[in-house]
Design an enzyme around this catalytic site. Structure first.
Site, mmCIF file in Angstrom:
data_model
loop_
_atom_site.group_PDB
_atom_site.id
_atom_site.type_symbol
_atom_site.label_atom_id
_atom_site.label_comp_id
_atom_site.label_asym_id
_atom_site.label_seq_id
_atom_site.Cartn_x
_atom_site.Cartn_y
_atom_site.Cartn_z
ATOM 1 N N TYR A 106 34.720 -34.242 10.918
ATOM 2 C CA TYR A 106 36.078 -34.466 10.377
ATOM 3 C C TYR A 106 36.724 -35.712 10.988
ATOM 4 C CZ TYR A 106 35.511 -29.770 8.559
ATOM 5 O OH TYR A 106 35.041 -28.672 7.891
ATOM 6 N N ASP A 168 31.761 -22.158 14.675
ATOM 7 C CA ASP A 168 30.304 -22.361 14.730
ATOM 8 C C ASP A 168 29.854 -23.053 16.014
ATOM 9 O OD1 ASP A 168 29.267 -21.547 11.967
ATOM 10 O OD2 ASP A 168 30.959 -22.825 11.482
ATOM 11 N N HIS A 407 27.051 -35.842 10.285
ATOM 12 C CA HIS A 407 27.349 -35.022 9.113
ATOM 13 C C HIS A 407 28.811 -35.142 8.720
ATOM 14 C CE1 HIS A 407 29.341 -31.623 11.359
ATOM 15 N NE2 HIS A 407 28.692 -32.209 12.336
ATOM 16 N N TYR A 488 39.843 -27.486 1.850
ATOM 17 C CA TYR A 488 40.681 -26.783 2.834
ATOM 18 C C TYR A 488 40.931 -27.646 4.065
ATOM 19 C CZ TYR A 488 37.514 -25.449 6.705
ATOM 20 O OH TYR A 488 36.713 -25.462 7.819
ATOM 21 N N ARG A 489 40.147 -28.709 4.210
ATOM 22 C CA ARG A 489 40.199 -29.519 5.425
ATOM 23 C C ARG A 489 39.318 -30.723 5.122
ATOM 24 N NH1 ARG A 489 37.369 -26.928 10.787
ATOM 25 N NH2 ARG A 489 38.204 -28.298 12.377
#
Ligand code: ADP
Length: 545
Positions: A106, A168, A407, A488-489
């Site tokens: 993110y 996670d 990622h 959502y994010r």
């Protein structure tokens, strides 16, 4: 890359001369101490998850130098955070707070605006201020990771008494994850819903406490989140309206037993009926945690082996290659795996597990996996630990799929409905096929909705691959939004685009956010652009991506 790094000059925020900036930093050194203000003039080192950089996004999908800090500062108290904010207003320097900066996928530790001064809160503000074993609550500073809280419970002999909830990856900050509305996998998995009480430094330097924290002498700050009057906490999550310096969190009583279960399903088309079976079970809390329905491709990648071990061609890895690889694993071949956990003593679990078993077996080819047949390093055991609130980092393994693996995710929200799951699955698969990218869909089933998380793994040293991944993501976001699905994010690079999809009534919500931003942060210094919100000093100059 190394050569470029050696030549590196510190970045200076736009709108201030280098000399003035250096002078301003010297002034800040007087407040914080020399060693707590670091200019970012060193080569950018990527490190790895547990030794991550705080100067940039170690998994950047743009050039390394795009989202990069000019300096990093380390406050030790709320008062010092206030000082930094006042300083930023005086010199009109953009600041970007992070808790620990392990928000990989993110944006990591990176600021949205190049040359921002990063406030690394976690390094020195890392105290667990309170653990209340009677109320099952705690109060933490930004530098408290899921691992740290877990270890503290262990050290204080409270681990048998109560559980934490971990996402996670357990190395991140509890505050960082919660304000970004991350999720975990016990019944307390909705971190934002489980927090109670914030202390926030506002962009103009004042400090507030929300909920019961506003009442001097209260003893319910961590047990009643609302207090009196408007519930202001919401505006401090996924925003740039304040810097959270303390947060209360609720903890889960030890349920008195737990049992992980894994079911596999053979066909891609099983997805829709399976999701429709999951919905009533999840909403009625027979399925008790945010459970994952994962595609076999990601499970193969979670072995930690690189893609080249399985296939050397371009384009999406063929299904038969994946299924052949799956057949070799202790779990055997399948297309979807459901990971869940049942909580409580055996006699309570057995009733719920029997209901689940009967429902899941309505799908032909459904298999319940016997955990005793699975070796200790099988991914199942990582899910087992996480659903029991035990922090873990096994999840990092699938990033090895690509060399220099990084990622970034596509993560739309939908109802828990077969038709929606199929629609999003087909959409993601078609677009990723178009761009020749391996498809890793995982459905995370919340209470009344689910997030589809599609992680794209790319080589962070391959500009062409990065561009392709980004174009693919942008296309998926737009196509999903056209069908009514929103993220959502999201990663820093997609924040403007995603915010732009929430555009009902001529972008009324975005305008409301801008009004709040201008009122709370008149100079627009705090995390400009985060979540697509720009203060008026930045609007109209083409900062949006
Ligand atoms: P983690 O340590 O879990 O990886 P981060 O510290 O990277 O989380 O936080 C994720 C994002 O949330 C950051 O990039 C930042 O924009 C925001 N954030 C984190 N901590 C705070 C905080 N204490 N106050 C305000 N915003 C924060």
């Amino acid at each position: 890359k190394e050569q470029r790094a050696r030549q590196r000059l510190p970045v200076v925020p736009l709108g201030i001369e280098r000399d003035e900036f250096l002078k301003a930093l010297s002034e800040l050194k007087e407040t914080l101490g020399n060693e707590h203000v670091e200019i970012n003039d060193k080569p950018l080192q990527d490190g790895w998850y547990m030794e991550h950089p705080n100067t940039h996004d170690m998994m950047t999908i743009l050039d390394d130098e795009e989202f990069v800090a000019s300096a990093v500062v380390y406050p030790s108290t709320t008062e010092e955070v206030q000082e930094i904010v006042r300083w930023a207003n005086k010199y009109l320097i953009p600041i970007f707070p992070i808790s620990m900066g392990r928000n990989l996928g993110y944006g990591g530790a990176a600021p949205r605006v190049r040359g921002s001064v990063t406030i690394d809160l976690g390094k020195r503000m890392n105290k667990i201020l309170n653990i209340n074993a009677e109320d099952y609550t705690c109060l933490v500073e930004p530098g408290v990771s899921f691992y740290a809280l877990y270890n503290a419970l262990e050290e204080r002999g409270l681990r048998d008494h109560m559980w934490i909830d971990t996402p996670d990856l357990g190395g991140g900050s509890i505050i960082g994850n919660t304000v970004d509305r991350g999720v975990g996998y016990t019944p307390y998995g909705d971190h934002w819903a489980c927090h109670s009480g914030l202390e926030v430094v506002l962009p103009t330097g004042e400090v507030i406490r929300t909920g019961m924290g506003a009442l001097p002498g209260n003893n319910t700050w961590q047990s009643f989140p609302y207090g009196f009057g408007p519930y202001s906490d919401g505006i401090f999550s996924q925003s740039n309206f304040g810097i959270v310096t303390k947060m209360g969190m609720t903890l889960m009583p030890n349920p008195g037993g737990y049992e992980s279960f894994m079911y596999t399903f053979q066909k891609e088309e099983d997805l829709a009926p399976l999701i429709d079976i999951i919905r009533p079970l999840r909403i009625s809390n027979i399925l008790e945690n945010v459970a994952q329905l994962r595609h076999v491709t990601q499970a193969i990648a979670a072995s930690g082996l690189p893609r080249t071990k399985f296939y050397s061609g371009t384009g999406r890895i063929p299904s038969d290659v994946i299924h052949a690889a799956a057949a070799e694993t202790p779990v055997g071949d399948y297309t979807w795996a459901y990971y869940g956990m049942s909580y409580g003593p055996a006699h309570i679990r057995s009733h719920k597990l029997a209901l689940i078993d009967a429902e899941f077996h309505k799908i032909p080819g459904c298999r319940k996996i016997d955990p005793s047949t699975l070796p200790a390093d099988e991914y199942f055991w990582s899910r087992d630990r996480i659903a029991a609130g035990i922090p873990d980092i096994h999840e990092l393994r699938w990033v090895n799929w690509a060399p220099n693996g990084a990622h970034i995710a596509f993560s739309p929200v939908s109802p828990i409905r077969g038709a929606d799951a199929t629609q999003l699955f087909e959409l993601g698969k078609a677009v990723q096929d178009k761009y020749g990218i391996d498809f890793f869909p995982a459905f995370c089933v919340g209470l009344r909705e689910m997030h589809l998380i599609v992680e794209i793994v790319f080589n962070r040293d391959d500009p062409e691959e990065k561009q392709r991944a980004l174009r693919c993501l942008r296309e998926m976001v737009d196509l999903a939004a056209a069908k009514g699905y929103g993220e959502y994010r999201t990663h820093l690079v997609l924040m403007d685009q995603v915010a732009g999809t929430y555009k009902w009534n001529d972008g009324a919500l975005g305008k409301f956010n801008e009004r709040l931003k201008d009122a709370l942060d008149p100079n627009g210094i705090l995390a400009p652009g985060r979540c697509g919100i720009w203060g008026k000093r930045y609007r109209g100059f083409g900062w949006e991506l």
